[in-house]
Design a protein around this motif. Structure first.
Motif, PDB file in Angstrom:
ATOM      1  N   ASN A 191      42.362  63.497  51.320  1.00 41.65           N
ATOM      2  CA  ASN A 191      43.105  63.751  50.062  1.00 41.65           C
ATOM      3  C   ASN A 191      44.105  62.788  49.525  1.00 41.65           C
ATOM      4  O   ASN A 191      45.205  62.737  49.096  1.00 41.65           O
ATOM      5  CB  ASN A 191      44.243  64.924  50.479  1.00 41.65           C
ATOM      6  N   THR A 192      43.294  61.567  49.468  1.00 42.40           N
ATOM      7  CA  THR A 192      43.947  60.321  49.120  1.00 42.40           C
ATOM      8  C   THR A 192      43.033  59.570  48.078  1.00 42.40           C
ATOM      9  O   THR A 192      41.818  59.319  48.026  1.00 42.40           O
ATOM     10  CB  THR A 192      44.002  59.383  50.316  1.00 42.40           C
ATOM     11  N   LEU A 193      43.928  59.015  47.079  1.00 45.38           N
ATOM     12  CA  LEU A 193      43.179  58.259  46.080  1.00 45.38           C
ATOM     13  C   LEU A 193      43.600  56.657  46.221  1.00 45.38           C
ATOM     14  O   LEU A 193      44.783  56.492  46.417  1.00 45.38           O
ATOM     15  CB  LEU A 193      43.804  58.673  44.604  1.00 45.38           C
ATOM     16  N   SER A 194      42.566  55.812  46.255  1.00 45.01           N
ATOM     17  CA  SER A 194      42.798  54.349  46.480  1.00 45.01           C
ATOM     18  C   SER A 194      42.595  53.807  45.109  1.00 45.01           C
ATOM     19  O   SER A 194      41.604  54.186  44.384  1.00 45.01           O
ATOM     20  CB  SER A 194      41.853  53.746  47.475  1.00 45.01           C
ATOM     21  N   LEU A 195      43.509  53.140  44.675  1.00 49.52           N
ATOM     22  CA  LEU A 195      43.566  52.667  43.096  1.00 49.52           C
ATOM     23  C   LEU A 195      43.995  51.387  43.040  1.00 49.52           C
ATOM     24  O   LEU A 195      44.936  50.802  43.324  1.00 49.52           O
ATOM     25  CB  LEU A 195      44.494  53.618  42.175  1.00 49.52           C
ATOM     26  N   LYS A 196      43.133  50.406  42.360  1.00 51.71           N
ATOM     27  CA  LYS A 196      43.524  49.261  42.252  1.00 51.71           C
ATOM     28  C   LYS A 196      43.620  48.778  40.606  1.00 51.71           C
ATOM     29  O   LYS A 196      42.619  49.188  39.805  1.00 51.71           O
ATOM     30  CB  LYS A 196      42.338  48.113  42.728  1.00 51.71           C
ATOM     31  N   GLU A 197      44.764  48.483  40.172  1.00 50.19           N
ATOM     32  CA  GLU A 197      44.917  48.125  38.608  1.00 50.19           C
ATOM     33  C   GLU A 197      45.502  46.497  38.866  1.00 50.19           C
ATOM     34  O   GLU A 197      46.120  45.963  39.145  1.00 50.19           O
ATOM     35  CB  GLU A 197      46.145  48.991  38.278  1.00 50.19           C
ATOM     36  N   THR A 198      44.474  46.052  37.632  1.00 52.24           N
ATOM     37  CA  THR A 198      44.848  44.502  37.429  1.00 52.24           C
ATOM     38  C   THR A 198      45.404  44.409  35.890  1.00 52.24           C
ATOM     39  O   THR A 198      44.707  44.761  35.005  1.00 52.24           O
ATOM     40  CB  THR A 198      43.705  43.945  37.469  1.00 52.24           C
ATOM     41  N   TYR A 199      46.529  44.132  35.668  1.00 52.75           N
ATOM     42  CA  TYR A 199      47.123  43.852  34.508  1.00 52.75           C
ATOM     43  C   TYR A 199      47.116  42.412  34.077  1.00 52.75           C
ATOM     44  O   TYR A 199      47.579  41.604  34.985  1.00 52.75           O
ATOM     45  CB  TYR A 199      48.873  44.101  34.547  1.00 52.75           C
ATOM     46  N   ALA A 200      46.332  42.319  33.058  1.00 52.58           N
ATOM     47  CA  ALA A 200      46.425  40.571  32.510  1.00 52.58           C
ATOM     48  C   ALA A 200      47.115  40.491  31.312  1.00 52.58           C
ATOM     49  O   ALA A 200      46.985  41.305  30.302  1.00 52.58           O
ATOM     50  CB  ALA A 200      44.798  40.389  32.003  1.00 52.58           C
ATOM     51  N   PHE A 201      48.276  39.807  31.415  1.00 52.84           N
ATOM     52  CA  PHE A 201      49.141  39.425  30.261  1.00 52.84           C
ATOM     53  C   PHE A 201      48.769  38.378  29.504  1.00 52.84           C
ATOM     54  O   PHE A 201      48.133  37.395  29.739  1.00 52.84           O
ATOM     55  CB  PHE A 201      50.597  39.101  30.607  1.00 52.84           C
ATOM     56  N   GLU A 202      49.271  38.346  28.044  1.00 51.99           N
ATOM     57  CA  GLU A 202      48.708  37.259  27.191  1.00 51.99           C
ATOM     58  C   GLU A 202      49.260  36.029  27.422  1.00 51.99           C
ATOM     59  O   GLU A 202      48.536  35.098  26.918  1.00 51.99           O
ATOM     60  CB  GLU A 202      49.181  37.763  25.654  1.00 51.99           C
ATOM     61  N   ASP A 203      50.197  35.921  28.348  1.00 53.64           N
ATOM     62  CA  ASP A 203      50.686  34.632  28.765  1.00 53.64           C
ATOM     63  C   ASP A 203      49.777  33.916  29.991  1.00 53.64           C
ATOM     64  O   ASP A 203      49.983  32.773  30.405  1.00 53.64           O
ATOM     65  CB  ASP A 203      52.187  34.397  28.902  1.00 53.64           C
ATOM     66  N   GLY A 204      48.876  34.779  30.233  1.00 54.99           N
ATOM     67  CA  GLY A 204      47.700  34.321  31.340  1.00 54.99           C
ATOM     68  C   GLY A 204      48.080  34.800  32.599  1.00 54.99           C
ATOM     69  O   GLY A 204      47.334  34.515  33.721  1.00 54.99           O
ATOM     70  N   HIS A 205      49.324  35.512  33.027  1.00 56.39           N
ATOM     71  CA  HIS A 205      49.553  35.732  34.365  1.00 56.39           C
ATOM     72  C   HIS A 205      49.152  37.267  34.558  1.00 56.39           C
ATOM     73  O   HIS A 205      48.755  37.801  33.598  1.00 56.39           O
ATOM     74  CB  HIS A 205      50.846  35.688  34.686  1.00 56.39           C
ATOM     75  N   ARG A 206      48.774  37.589  35.761  1.00 53.10           N
ATOM     76  CA  ARG A 206      48.277  38.763  36.088  1.00 53.10           C
ATOM     77  C   ARG A 206      49.339  39.409  37.497  1.00 53.10           C
ATOM     78  O   ARG A 206      49.985  38.967  37.891  1.00 53.10           O
ATOM     79  CB  ARG A 206      46.718  38.539  36.921  1.00 53.10           C
ATOM     80  N   ASP A 207      49.001  40.706  37.261  1.00 54.69           N
ATOM     81  CA  ASP A 207      49.830  41.626  38.214  1.00 54.69           C
ATOM     82  C   ASP A 207      48.891  42.552  38.782  1.00 54.69           C
ATOM     83  O   ASP A 207      48.191  43.357  37.903  1.00 54.69           O
ATOM     84  CB  ASP A 207      51.086  42.127  37.600  1.00 54.69           C
ATOM     85  N   ILE A 208      48.718  42.484  39.998  1.00 53.95           N
ATOM     86  CA  ILE A 208      47.612  43.468  40.534  1.00 53.95           C
ATOM     87  C   ILE A 208      48.276  44.590  41.521  1.00 53.95           C
ATOM     88  O   ILE A 208      49.271  44.052  42.751  1.00 53.95           O
ATOM     89  CB  ILE A 208      46.434  42.624  41.423  1.00 53.95           C
ATOM     90  N   LEU A 209      47.978  45.618  41.135  1.00 55.53           N
ATOM     91  CA  LEU A 209      48.593  46.737  41.918  1.00 55.53           C
ATOM     92  C   LEU A 209      47.546  47.500  42.499  1.00 55.53           C
ATOM     93  O   LEU A 209      46.614  47.997  42.269  1.00 55.53           O
ATOM     94  CB  LEU A 209      49.463  47.931  41.102  1.00 55.53           C
ATOM     95  N   THR A 210      47.809  47.606  44.134  1.00 57.41           N
ATOM     96  CA  THR A 210      46.663  48.168  45.056  1.00 57.41           C
ATOM     97  C   THR A 210      47.410  49.399  45.621  1.00 57.41           C
ATOM     98  O   THR A 210      48.293  49.342  46.470  1.00 57.41           O
ATOM     99  CB  THR A 210      46.263  47.379  45.912  1.00 57.41           C
TER     100      THR A 210
END
Length: 158
Positions: free
Chosen positions: A53-72
């Motif tokens: 009953n578990t969802l594994s989700l990886k989200e990668t946010y790519a910002f216009e200034d070049g940095h990224r934020d990865i949520l797992t």
């Protein structure tokens, strides 16, 4: 807004269905005063394990200034529209509720900046399903109880 206000709205938003598979998104962050802070894109991949009953989700946010934020994320459906989530930069757990076509998600997270520093924000996220392939998200980011910024994003399954 109250999540229960959306009980009769359709289509029904089933988090683990929408976020299973590949998604992409686009969004903006607005400052407290309404000015554009940044634009970003999102690439996401989710997998639902029915036996756990578990969802594994990886989200990668790519910002216009070049940095990224990865949520797992690891998100568990607790039943009756209640969800609980964990992510590496979250203090404790995220708490979610689903009703009708809406989902509300609350948590506190350390958000990385382009310079490598991190700032802790409270998040109050709202997701609204339009159809099986499209969703709108609105997030309020708070610091010390004051809204600091809002995020508007649009997701598409592909």
């Amino acid at each position: 807004m109250n999540i229960d206000d959306f009980a009769e709205q359709r289509p029904l938003f089933v988090l683990e269905n929408f976020f299973s598979g590949s998604l992409r998104g686009w969004g903006i962050t607005l400052s407290r005063m309404g000015s554009l802070q940044n634009r970003f894109t999102i690439e996401a991949e989710g997998r639902y394990e029915a036996s756990a009953n578990t969802l594994s989700l990886k989200e990668t946010y790519a910002f216009e200034d070049g940095h990224r934020d990865i949520l797992t994320w690891t998100i568990i459906n607790r039943g009756d529209g209640n969800y609980e989530g964990r992510e590496t930069l979250i203090n404790g757990t995220a708490q979610g509720r689903q009703s009708g076509n809406a989902f509300q998600w609350k948590y506190h997270r350390e958000v990385p900046d382009a310079n490598g520093s991190k700032t802790k924000f409270g998040f109050n996220d709202w997701f609204f399903l339009h159809d099986e392939n499209h969703m709108t998200a609105h997030a309020s980011l708070t610091k010390l109880g004051i809204e600091f910024a809002t995020i508007q994003a649009f997701y598409e399954r592909h």
